[in-house]
Design an enzyme around this catalytic site. Structure first.
Site, PDB file in Angstrom:
ATOM      1  N   THR A 121      59.928  23.048  68.553  1.00 57.36           N
ATOM      2  CA  THR A 121      61.397  23.121  68.615  1.00 57.36           C
ATOM      3  C   THR A 121      61.834  24.231  69.565  1.00 57.36           C
ATOM      4  O   THR A 121      61.106  25.222  69.758  1.00 57.36           O
ATOM      5  CB  THR A 121      61.951  23.394  67.202  1.00 57.36           C
ATOM      6  N   ASP A 122      63.051  24.100  70.071  1.00 54.42           N
ATOM      7  CA  ASP A 122      63.601  25.174  70.913  1.00 54.42           C
ATOM      8  C   ASP A 122      63.912  26.425  70.102  1.00 54.42           C
ATOM      9  O   ASP A 122      64.126  27.498  70.675  1.00 54.42           O
ATOM     10  CB  ASP A 122      64.861  24.695  71.661  1.00 54.42           C
ATOM     11  N   GLU A 123      63.932  26.305  68.775  1.00 53.16           N
ATOM     12  CA  GLU A 123      64.307  27.463  67.957  1.00 53.16           C
ATOM     13  C   GLU A 123      63.274  28.580  68.013  1.00 53.16           C
ATOM     14  O   GLU A 123      63.559  29.702  67.593  1.00 53.16           O
ATOM     15  CB  GLU A 123      64.530  27.038  66.502  1.00 53.16           C
ATOM     16  N   TYR A 148      62.034  29.135  59.107  1.00 59.06           N
ATOM     17  CA  TYR A 148      61.637  27.865  59.741  1.00 59.06           C
ATOM     18  C   TYR A 148      61.147  28.105  61.167  1.00 59.06           C
ATOM     19  O   TYR A 148      60.041  27.700  61.540  1.00 59.06           O
ATOM     20  CB  TYR A 148      62.810  26.873  59.741  1.00 59.06           C
ATOM     21  N   LYS A 152      57.378  27.646  62.936  1.00 63.71           N
ATOM     22  CA  LYS A 152      57.108  26.760  64.077  1.00 63.71           C
ATOM     23  C   LYS A 152      56.529  27.574  65.249  1.00 63.71           C
ATOM     24  O   LYS A 152      55.631  27.110  65.955  1.00 63.71           O
ATOM     25  CB  LYS A 152      58.385  26.041  64.514  1.00 63.71           C
TER      26      LYS A 152
HETATM   27  P1  NAD Z   1      62.060  15.551  58.870  1.00 64.21           P
HETATM   28  O1  NAD Z   1      62.245  16.623  57.855  1.00 64.21           O
HETATM   29  O2  NAD Z   1      63.059  14.444  58.950  1.00 64.21           O
HETATM   30  O3  NAD Z   1      60.632  14.868  58.675  1.00 64.21           O
HETATM   31  C1  NAD Z   1      59.476  15.617  58.376  1.00 64.21           C
HETATM   32  C2  NAD Z   1      58.449  14.675  57.791  1.00 64.21           C
HETATM   33  O4  NAD Z   1      57.258  15.451  57.502  1.00 64.21           O
HETATM   34  C3  NAD Z   1      58.878  14.058  56.448  1.00 64.21           C
HETATM   35  O5  NAD Z   1      58.605  12.670  56.432  1.00 64.21           O
HETATM   36  C4  NAD Z   1      58.031  14.787  55.415  1.00 64.21           C
HETATM   37  O6  NAD Z   1      57.725  14.011  54.272  1.00 64.21           O
HETATM   38  C5  NAD Z   1      56.797  15.107  56.224  1.00 64.21           C
HETATM   39  N1  NAD Z   1      56.060  16.242  55.643  1.00 64.21           N
HETATM   40  C6  NAD Z   1      56.575  17.435  55.224  1.00 64.21           C
HETATM   41  N2  NAD Z   1      55.595  18.193  54.711  1.00 64.21           N
HETATM   42  C7  NAD Z   1      54.443  17.484  54.843  1.00 64.21           C
HETATM   43  C8  NAD Z   1      53.088  17.759  54.496  1.00 64.21           C
HETATM   44  N3  NAD Z   1      52.717  18.908  53.906  1.00 64.21           N
HETATM   45  N4  NAD Z   1      52.167  16.815  54.765  1.00 64.21           N
HETATM   46  C9  NAD Z   1      52.526  15.623  55.348  1.00 64.21           C
HETATM   47  N5  NAD Z   1      53.783  15.326  55.684  1.00 64.21           N
HETATM   48  C10 NAD Z   1      54.739  16.246  55.429  1.00 64.21           C
HETATM   49  O7  NAD Z   1      61.943  16.312  60.267  1.00 64.21           O
HETATM   50  P2  NAD Z   1      62.335  15.835  61.727  1.00 64.21           P
HETATM   51  O8  NAD Z   1      63.700  16.273  62.016  1.00 64.21           O
HETATM   52  O9  NAD Z   1      61.935  14.425  61.918  1.00 64.21           O
HETATM   53  O10 NAD Z   1      61.362  16.777  62.572  1.00 64.21           O
HETATM   54  C11 NAD Z   1      60.058  16.330  62.935  1.00 64.21           C
HETATM   55  C12 NAD Z   1      59.409  17.395  63.810  1.00 64.21           C
HETATM   56  O11 NAD Z   1      60.224  17.637  64.946  1.00 64.21           O
HETATM   57  C13 NAD Z   1      59.248  18.739  63.098  1.00 64.21           C
HETATM   58  O12 NAD Z   1      58.005  19.285  63.494  1.00 64.21           O
HETATM   59  C14 NAD Z   1      60.405  19.578  63.637  1.00 64.21           C
HETATM   60  O13 NAD Z   1      60.074  20.946  63.633  1.00 64.21           O
HETATM   61  C15 NAD Z   1      60.514  19.025  65.049  1.00 64.21           C
HETATM   62  N6  NAD Z   1      61.830  19.129  65.698  1.00 64.21           N
HETATM   63  C16 NAD Z   1      62.942  18.645  65.068  1.00 64.21           C
HETATM   64  C17 NAD Z   1      64.176  18.693  65.717  1.00 64.21           C
HETATM   65  C18 NAD Z   1      65.431  18.134  65.093  1.00 64.21           C
HETATM   66  O14 NAD Z   1      66.518  18.283  65.667  1.00 64.21           O
HETATM   67  N7  NAD Z   1      65.366  17.460  63.969  1.00 64.21           N
HETATM   68  C19 NAD Z   1      64.272  19.252  67.006  1.00 64.21           C
HETATM   69  C20 NAD Z   1      63.103  19.747  67.610  1.00 64.21           C
HETATM   70  C21 NAD Z   1      61.899  19.668  66.941  1.00 64.21           C
HETATM   71  O1  TDX Z   2      77.096  21.252  56.950  1.00 61.70           O
HETATM   72  C1  TDX Z   2      76.742  21.862  57.968  1.00 61.70           C
HETATM   73  N1  TDX Z   2      77.686  22.520  58.706  1.00 61.70           N
HETATM   74  C2  TDX Z   2      77.372  23.214  59.837  1.00 61.70           C
HETATM   75  O2  TDX Z   2      78.261  23.798  60.466  1.00 61.70           O
HETATM   76  C3  TDX Z   2      75.366  21.895  58.413  1.00 61.70           C
HETATM   77  C4  TDX Z   2      74.304  21.184  57.624  1.00 61.70           C
HETATM   78  C5  TDX Z   2      75.070  22.582  59.571  1.00 61.70           C
HETATM   79  N2  TDX Z   2      76.038  23.233  60.256  1.00 61.70           N
HETATM   80  C6  TDX Z   2      75.700  23.900  61.534  1.00 61.70           C
HETATM   81  C7  TDX Z   2      74.493  24.801  61.549  1.00 61.70           C
HETATM   82  C8  TDX Z   2      74.026  24.657  62.988  1.00 61.70           C
HETATM   83  O3  TDX Z   2      74.774  25.513  63.837  1.00 61.70           O
HETATM   84  O4  TDX Z   2      75.398  22.837  62.442  1.00 61.70           O
HETATM   85  C9  TDX Z   2      74.350  23.223  63.351  1.00 61.70           C
HETATM   86  C10 TDX Z   2      73.185  22.258  63.199  1.00 61.70           C
HETATM   87  O5  TDX Z   2      72.619  22.475  61.919  1.00 61.70           O
HETATM   88  P1  TDX Z   2      71.294  21.718  61.436  1.00 61.70           P
HETATM   89  O6  TDX Z   2      71.505  20.241  61.507  1.00 61.70           O
HETATM   90  O7  TDX Z   2      70.867  22.306  60.149  1.00 61.70           O
HETATM   91  O8  TDX Z   2      70.270  22.023  62.631  1.00 61.70           O
HETATM   92  P2  TDX Z   2      69.662  23.400  63.218  1.00 61.70           P
HETATM   93  O9  TDX Z   2      69.653  24.490  62.224  1.00 61.70           O
HETATM   94  O10 TDX Z   2      70.306  23.636  64.541  1.00 61.70           O
HETATM   95  O11 TDX Z   2      68.119  22.922  63.428  1.00 61.70           O
HETATM   96  C11 TDX Z   2      67.824  21.591  63.916  1.00 61.70           C
HETATM   97  O12 TDX Z   2      67.474  21.620  65.276  1.00 61.70           O
HETATM   98  C12 TDX Z   2      66.243  22.190  65.617  1.00 61.70           C
HETATM   99  C13 TDX Z   2      66.720  20.943  63.100  1.00 61.70           C
HETATM  100  O13 TDX Z   2      67.081  20.916  61.733  1.00 61.70           O
HETATM  101  C14 TDX Z   2      65.411  21.641  63.312  1.00 61.70           C
HETATM  102  O14 TDX Z   2      64.375  20.967  62.622  1.00 61.70           O
HETATM  103  C15 TDX Z   2      65.101  21.647  64.785  1.00 61.70           C
HETATM  104  O15 TDX Z   2      63.935  22.376  65.052  1.00 61.70           O
END
Ligand code: NAD
Ligand code: TDX
Length: 350
Positions: A121-123, A148, A152
């Site tokens: 992730t970019d975080e 988190y 990562k």
């Molecule tokens: P998500 O929470 O929707 O999905 C995560 C999945 O991993 C779930 O199906 C969960 O059951 C599984 N999981 C959790 N713990 C586990 C374990 N111990 N063993 C096996 N499976 C397990 O997350 P997402 O948003 O789909 O993110 C997927 C990946 O992408 C993550 O690595 C996250 O850090 C990365 N990522 C997410 C975002 C975003 O905006 N959502 C952005 C950049 C990177």
């Molecule tokens: O109800 C809300 N109101 C609100 O203002 C929620 C749930 C979030 N927020 C804000 C927090 C953040 O500034 O919105 C922004 C996005 O929040 P999230 O969806 O929780 O994402 P963020 O914390 O930015 O992280 C996401 O992007 C990077 C993913 O959850 C991560 O898994 C990924 O790595």
């Protein structure tokens, strides 16, 4: 090609599996997923069972991971605890899955000499000030802010250690905020869509000036394939689609999509340590010939709204549970404090 996808029942992983099976006829997928609260097996239920199987298991289970990796030509590692707000309440789960789980994957991939793509992730880079023109590049130092993002960042370091120490063929991608179908209702965009569908106003943390760099999940997954096919093992690639928008911008766009007053939303208690802004320079991935296709955020949000509108059985229980999760700590709040700009309190000591 036999592909092991960890975390493939979650948001990005399930979209990756669906897109892979649809666009690459020579692939078969095994999903390893613990089916935590964040998973939804319905995201995979309609797929061809002859090409996609789901193994319920823990990515920290080294013996299981070793057995599955031994049968794979490629591993794409999505499995993680992914929600910042939860990492503030239960950090240990993030260390376990995101760090120990990644080490289990690395160990097995090195033992069986299997190519790995690690999803990050970019975080990991921390945040940028709202008035800083900079964007993250592969050279930006790591400075994670939350449990988190710290977990990562740690996982990324372990991937690089395995590349250097054991010659593992691995690439890493750091992507910005994803949106699209099948995202868990706890995350910002689906939460607001589902609140609107249930007749409740959106909820914005703090002032809502925080900026995220939104990318459609299909663009992310196409970039992952570009890296798998044309990336160089050992390298890191940044994925983003020039989609910077403040949380206020997003909430206003969603209100408009529902035909509501753009400013009819609630401010609630801010997230502790809330990162101000993320911004990705994706030149490293664009150099592989990848370009994002969903560049119009309003259109992408409208398509996402349509998907949630049509799929209530997919989200209902998870949405209700997520709202309970938030209700434990969230309070209506006046948006008094501005998001700290460059040089403000959060930068002291760095
Ligand atoms: P998500 O929470 O929707 O999905 C995560 C999945 O991993 C779930 O199906 C969960 O059951 C599984 N999981 C959790 N713990 C586990 C374990 N111990 N063993 C096996 N499976 C397990 O997350 P997402 O948003 O789909 O993110 C997927 C990946 O992408 C993550 O690595 C996250 O850090 C990365 N990522 C997410 C975002 C975003 O905006 N959502 C952005 C950049 C990177
Ligand atoms: O109800 C809300 N109101 C609100 O203002 C929620 C749930 C979030 N927020 C804000 C927090 C953040 O500034 O919105 C922004 C996005 O929040 P999230 O969806 O929780 O994402 P963020 O914390 O930015 O992280 C996401 O992007 C990077 C993913 O959850 C991560 O898994 C990924 O790595």
């Amino acid at each position: 090609m036999r592909i092991l996808v960890t975390g493939g029942a979650g948001f990005i992983g399930s979209n990756f599996v669906r897109r892979t099976l649809a666009t690459r006829p020579d692939t078969r997928v095994t999903v390893l997923d613990k089916l935590t609260y964040a998973a939804n097996p319905a995201s995979l239920a309609d797929l061809d069972a002859g090409r996609c199987r789901l193994v319920e298991g823990d990515v920290c289970d080294a013996a299981l991971v070793d057995k599955l990796v031994a049968d794979a030509d490629l591993v794409v590692h999505f499995a993680a605890e992914s929600h910042n707000d939860r990492s503030l309440r239960e950090p240990a789960a993030f260390v376990r899955t995101n760090v120990e789980g990644t080490v289990a994957v690395l160990t097995a991939c090195a033992r069986h000499d299997v190519r790995l793509h690690h999803i990050s992730t970019d975080e990991v880079f921390g945040d940028l000030a709202l008035d800083d023109p900079a964007r993250f590049t592969p050279q930006t130092p790591y400075r994670p802010s939350s449990p988190y993002s710290a977990s990562k960042a740690s996982a990324d370091h372990f991937v690089r250690a395995w590349v250097r120490s054991f010659g593992l063929r691995a690439t890493i991608s750091n992507c910005s905020n994803n949106y699209g179908p099948r995202q868990h209702p706890e995350k910002f965009i689906p939460r607001q869509i589902l609140r609107l569908l249930s007749g409740r106003p959106p909820r914005v943390y703090g002032t809502g000036e925080n900026v995220r760099d939104w990318i459609h999940v299909d663009d992310h997954n196409d970039a992952v394939w570009a890296i798998i096919e044309r990336g160089e093992p050992g390298q890191t690639y940044l994925i983003g689609a020039d989609g910077e928008a403040s949380n206020l911008d997003v909430v206003r766009a969603l209100n408009r999509a529902f035909g509501r007053d753009a400013d009819d939303f609630e401010h609630v208690t801010d997230r502790p340590g809330h990162d101000r802004r993320y911004a990705i320079d994706a030149a490293s991935t664009r150099a592989l010939g990848w370009t994002p296709r969903h560049m119009d955020l309003a259109a992408g949000l409208a398509g996402t709204v349509d998907w949630y509108r049509a799929n209530e059985p997919w989200w209902r229980a998870a949405f209700d549970a997520a709202e309970d999760f938030y209700a434990a700590t969230e309070r209506r709040a006046a948006p008094t404090a501005r998001v700290p700009a460059r040089g403000a309190v959060r930068d002291v000591g760095n």
